[in-house]
Design an enzyme around this catalytic site. Sequence first.
Site, PDB file in Angstrom:
ATOM      1  CG  HIS A 292      32.355  35.147  32.324  1.00 18.94           C
ATOM      2  ND1 HIS A 292      32.368  34.701  33.477  1.00 18.94           N
ATOM      3  CD2 HIS A 292      32.492  36.367  32.090  1.00 18.94           C
ATOM      4  CE1 HIS A 292      32.624  36.081  34.355  1.00 18.94           C
ATOM      5  NE2 HIS A 292      32.646  37.022  33.267  1.00 18.94           N
TER       6      HIS A 292
ATOM      7  NE  ARG B 191      38.988  46.320  39.002  1.00 15.62           N
ATOM      8  CZ  ARG B 191      38.012  46.785  39.122  1.00 15.62           C
ATOM      9  NH1 ARG B 191      37.541  47.609  38.200  1.00 15.62           N
ATOM     10  NH2 ARG B 191      36.931  46.473  40.056  1.00 15.62           N
TER      11      ARG B 191
ATOM     12  N   GLY C 230      33.701  37.669  38.412  1.00 13.24           N
ATOM     13  CA  GLY C 230      33.461  38.230  39.731  1.00 13.24           C
ATOM     14  C   GLY C 230      33.621  39.619  39.877  1.00 13.24           C
ATOM     15  CD  GLU C 231      34.332  44.334  41.923  1.00  6.87           C
ATOM     16  OE1 GLU C 231      34.869  44.321  42.775  1.00  6.87           O
ATOM     17  OE2 GLU C 231      34.847  45.305  41.125  1.00  6.87           O
ATOM     18  CB  SER C 232      38.621  41.991  40.056  1.00 10.31           C
ATOM     19  OG  SER C 232      38.697  43.194  39.838  1.00 10.31           O
TER      20      SER C 232
ATOM     21  CB  CYS D 113      36.055  37.467  33.847  1.00  6.97           C
ATOM     22  SG  CYS D 113      35.568  39.239  33.781  1.00  6.97           S
TER      23      CYS D 113
ATOM     24  CD  GLU E  75      32.418  31.343  33.798  1.00 13.47           C
ATOM     25  OE1 GLU E  75      32.238  32.313  34.379  1.00 13.47           O
ATOM     26  OE2 GLU E  75      33.325  30.956  33.249  1.00 13.47           O
TER      27      GLU E  75
ATOM     28  CB  ILE F 256      30.275  40.029  32.020  1.00 13.80           C
ATOM     29  CG1 ILE F 256      29.494  38.895  31.306  1.00 13.80           C
ATOM     30  CG2 ILE F 256      29.279  40.768  33.038  1.00 13.80           C
ATOM     31  CD1 ILE F 256      28.504  37.965  32.437  1.00 13.80           C
ATOM     32  NE  ARG F 257      32.772  47.051  36.212  1.00 21.19           N
ATOM     33  CZ  ARG F 257      32.424  47.279  37.448  1.00 21.19           C
ATOM     34  NH1 ARG F 257      32.116  46.333  38.452  1.00 21.19           N
ATOM     35  NH2 ARG F 257      33.103  48.571  38.165  1.00 21.19           N
TER      36      ARG F 257
END
Length: 242
Positions: A188, A108, A46-48, A78, A190, A142-143
């Site tokens: 990821h 990061r 997600g967005e850490s 991630c 998942e 993803i990023r």
Amino acid sequence: MAVGVLALQGSFNEHLAALRRIGVKGVEIRKAEQLDNITSLIIPGGESTTMAKLAELHNLFPALREFVRMGKPVWGTCAGLIFLADKAVGQKIGGQELVGGLDCTVHRNFFGSQIQSFEAELPVPELAAKEGGPPSFRGVFIRAPAILEVGLGVEVLASVSIKEESAEPESKVIVAVKQGNILATAFHPELTIDSRWHSYFMKMSPSNNEITAASSSSSNYYEDPESYLYNKQPKTDLPIYE
């Protein structure tokens, strides 16, 4: 007792779906007291920074650190990898609070921005040896972060090749590790139909043996090495949801 998935933000629903595919019950975790009722925990991507702020708001960090310290299996994907690292670089101004426990340094945003997300075939000898199937795994980045350094007790499970703009040969950066009760991946799993990482994680806890034994006979996608599930279906752009 079920497997918990931290459900503050990010791809927690996709992890829950992946657990269902191997016959495992997953529950959403949003409060510290819920950690008492699970055998293991997945911290999703997600967005850490956002996840850290929400975790701080709900006073989750002390409970998460205690969960890791107790030796219960924890898997970070991630952003979850960043959470579990002892040290993170490349953070926003002010940084973010970490759970820690994994003896490594994480960058990061090692692979760049959202538009620089990519997929890569990763050699995964340890995963293939334990779970069967092909010798590689289709990693979805993803990023994504990357692991720059690991301690002596950290086992490297996967690396990805990177090509610098200079004329130097390709180098590799670590993207999956295991240390004791902690599993971490920069990609990821998942978001694919390959459930081997989830099955591998389940077997990290002795208390999950009955669950994994029951699910392995009905959910092993790789019993026939010549007919993997993903080769029986047309290639599909990821993400793939249940």
